[in-house]
Design a protein around this motif. Structure first.
Motif, PDB file in Angstrom:
ATOM      1  N   ALA A  78      -5.772  10.572   0.755  1.00  0.00           N
ATOM      2  CA  ALA A  78      -4.057  11.373   1.208  1.00  0.00           C
ATOM      3  C   ALA A  78      -3.234   9.549  -0.087  1.00  0.00           C
ATOM      4  O   ALA A  78      -1.861  10.489  -0.901  1.00  0.00           O
ATOM      5  CB  ALA A  78      -3.049  11.393   2.000  1.00  0.00           C
ATOM      6  N   GLY A  79      -3.749   8.908  -0.788  1.00  0.00           N
ATOM      7  CA  GLY A  79      -3.399   7.900  -1.125  1.00  0.00           C
ATOM      8  C   GLY A  79      -2.457   6.662  -1.236  1.00  0.00           C
ATOM      9  O   GLY A  79      -1.268   6.191  -1.148  1.00  0.00           O
ATOM     10  N   VAL A  80      -2.543   6.319   0.860  1.00  0.00           N
ATOM     11  CA  VAL A  80      -1.558   5.480   1.257  1.00  0.00           C
ATOM     12  C   VAL A  80      -2.453   3.958   1.061  1.00  0.00           C
ATOM     13  O   VAL A  80      -3.626   4.203   1.247  1.00  0.00           O
ATOM     14  CB  VAL A  80      -1.610   5.811   2.985  1.00  0.00           C
ATOM     15  N   ALA A  81      -1.380   3.082   0.257  1.00  0.00           N
ATOM     16  CA  ALA A  81      -1.974   2.036  -0.160  1.00  0.00           C
ATOM     17  C   ALA A  81      -1.980   1.248   0.855  1.00  0.00           C
ATOM     18  O   ALA A  81      -3.210   0.362   0.487  1.00  0.00           O
ATOM     19  CB  ALA A  81      -0.703   1.301  -1.694  1.00  0.00           C
ATOM     20  N   ALA A  82      -1.616   0.929   1.462  1.00  0.00           N
ATOM     21  CA  ALA A  82      -1.240  -0.378   2.822  1.00  0.00           C
ATOM     22  C   ALA A  82      -1.104   0.767   3.975  1.00  0.00           C
ATOM     23  O   ALA A  82       0.436   1.962   4.010  1.00  0.00           O
ATOM     24  CB  ALA A  82      -1.003  -1.128   2.370  1.00  0.00           C
ATOM     25  N   MET A  99     -13.203   1.014   6.546  1.00  0.00           N
ATOM     26  CA  MET A  99     -12.777   2.153   5.428  1.00  0.00           C
ATOM     27  C   MET A  99     -12.490   1.716   4.295  1.00  0.00           C
ATOM     28  O   MET A  99     -12.143   2.295   3.339  1.00  0.00           O
ATOM     29  CB  MET A  99     -12.333   3.013   5.672  1.00  0.00           C
ATOM     30  N   GLY A 100     -12.110   0.511   4.206  1.00  0.00           N
ATOM     31  CA  GLY A 100     -11.398   0.179   3.647  1.00  0.00           C
ATOM     32  C   GLY A 100      -9.473  -0.166   2.662  1.00  0.00           C
ATOM     33  O   GLY A 100      -9.398  -0.308   1.714  1.00  0.00           O
ATOM     34  N   LEU A 101      -9.140   0.427   4.007  1.00  0.00           N
ATOM     35  CA  LEU A 101      -7.283   0.627   3.965  1.00  0.00           C
ATOM     36  C   LEU A 101      -6.566  -0.403   4.566  1.00  0.00           C
ATOM     37  O   LEU A 101      -7.010  -1.099   6.293  1.00  0.00           O
ATOM     38  CB  LEU A 101      -7.520   1.518   4.943  1.00  0.00           C
ATOM     39  N   PRO A 102      -6.390  -1.310   3.632  1.00  0.00           N
ATOM     40  CA  PRO A 102      -5.301  -2.602   4.128  1.00  0.00           C
ATOM     41  C   PRO A 102      -4.474  -2.135   4.988  1.00  0.00           C
ATOM     42  O   PRO A 102      -3.156  -1.580   5.246  1.00  0.00           O
ATOM     43  CB  PRO A 102      -4.583  -2.775   2.601  1.00  0.00           C
ATOM     44  N   ILE A 103      -4.567  -3.337   5.925  1.00  0.00           N
ATOM     45  CA  ILE A 103      -3.102  -3.199   6.829  1.00  0.00           C
ATOM     46  C   ILE A 103      -2.435  -4.249   6.768  1.00  0.00           C
ATOM     47  O   ILE A 103      -3.691  -5.461   7.427  1.00  0.00           O
ATOM     48  CB  ILE A 103      -3.210  -2.644   8.391  1.00  0.00           C
ATOM     49  N   PHE A 104      -1.284  -4.710   7.863  1.00  0.00           N
ATOM     50  CA  PHE A 104      -0.476  -5.958   7.618  1.00  0.00           C
ATOM     51  C   PHE A 104       0.115  -5.871   8.959  1.00  0.00           C
ATOM     52  O   PHE A 104       1.087  -5.219   9.359  1.00  0.00           O
ATOM     53  CB  PHE A 104       0.289  -6.134   6.680  1.00  0.00           C
ATOM     54  N   GLU A 105      -0.581  -6.649  10.335  1.00  0.00           N
ATOM     55  CA  GLU A 105       0.554  -6.965  10.870  1.00  0.00           C
ATOM     56  C   GLU A 105       1.883  -7.593  10.916  1.00  0.00           C
ATOM     57  O   GLU A 105       2.284  -8.489  10.133  1.00  0.00           O
ATOM     58  CB  GLU A 105      -0.029  -7.716  11.965  1.00  0.00           C
ATOM     59  N   LEU A 106       3.125  -7.226  10.980  1.00  0.00           N
ATOM     60  CA  LEU A 106       4.291  -7.733  10.680  1.00  0.00           C
ATOM     61  C   LEU A 106       5.648  -7.797  11.285  1.00  0.00           C
ATOM     62  O   LEU A 106       5.790  -6.601  12.012  1.00  0.00           O
ATOM     63  CB  LEU A 106       5.299  -7.427   9.285  1.00  0.00           C
TER      64      LEU A 106
END
Length: 167
Positions: A78-82, A99-106
């Motif tokens: 869908a185009g979500v970058a992260a 799947m190559g989807l960047p995710i970040f714990e903050l």
């Protein structure tokens, strides 16, 4: 892909994989088909509002529920970058990187509000809210996981490794 900049869309805590992509759409694994319905049950207009390169910021336990790989596939297509959240369900965490989807714990993710523009700098380990001029440190991503993101996921990573081994 060491820096990601995009507009923020907010979602709450405990967003499960059925909210990310409803089971009624799982008769297909086609990423473009899934992208049309991403987050539809949370916001029916979301697929139309989302711009390529936008970023989802959510509450804790994002991606809980079933272990379907369709969820990160749909977000990425869908185009979500992260996705930025205080925490992720463990199986979603692994599927996202696969799947190559960047995710970040903050931990401070909920300080970032819808419509803000943020920049994520993987090298510096920082997320900057460009709208509010505030910078946060995120939990470091292990180097191997960064390689998965850079190559577009586990399958692409494996193909690249096999090509290296055959030379």
């Amino acid at each position: 892909m060491n820096k990601i900049t995009g507009k923020v869309w907010n979602f709450g805590a405990n967003i499960d994989t059925d909210i990310i992509i409803a089971a009624r759409y799982l008769n297909s694994s086609d990423p473009e088909h899934l992208a049309k319905y991403v987050m539809e049950d949370a916001d029916p207009d979301f697929p139309k509002k989302l711009g390529r390169g936008d970023i989802i910021v959510a509450g804790e336990n994002f991606g809980c529920g079933s272990s379907r790989e369709h969820a990160p596939i749909a977000l990425k297509a869908a185009g979500v970058a992260a996705v930025v959240a205080p925490s992720f369900a463990r199986i979603f965490y692994r599927n996202a990187f696969n799947m190559g989807l960047p995710i970040f714990e903050l931990p401070e993710a909920l300080e970032i509000v819808e419509g803000d523009e943020i920049s994520i700098d993987l090298d510096a380990g920082e997320i900057k809210n460009n709208t509010k001029n505030k910078t946060y440190k995120f939990t470091a991503i292990p180097p191997f996981m960064q390689e998965l993101i850079a190559t577009g996921g586990l399958i692409n990573y494996a193909k690249a490794e096999m090509t290296k081994d055959n030379k």
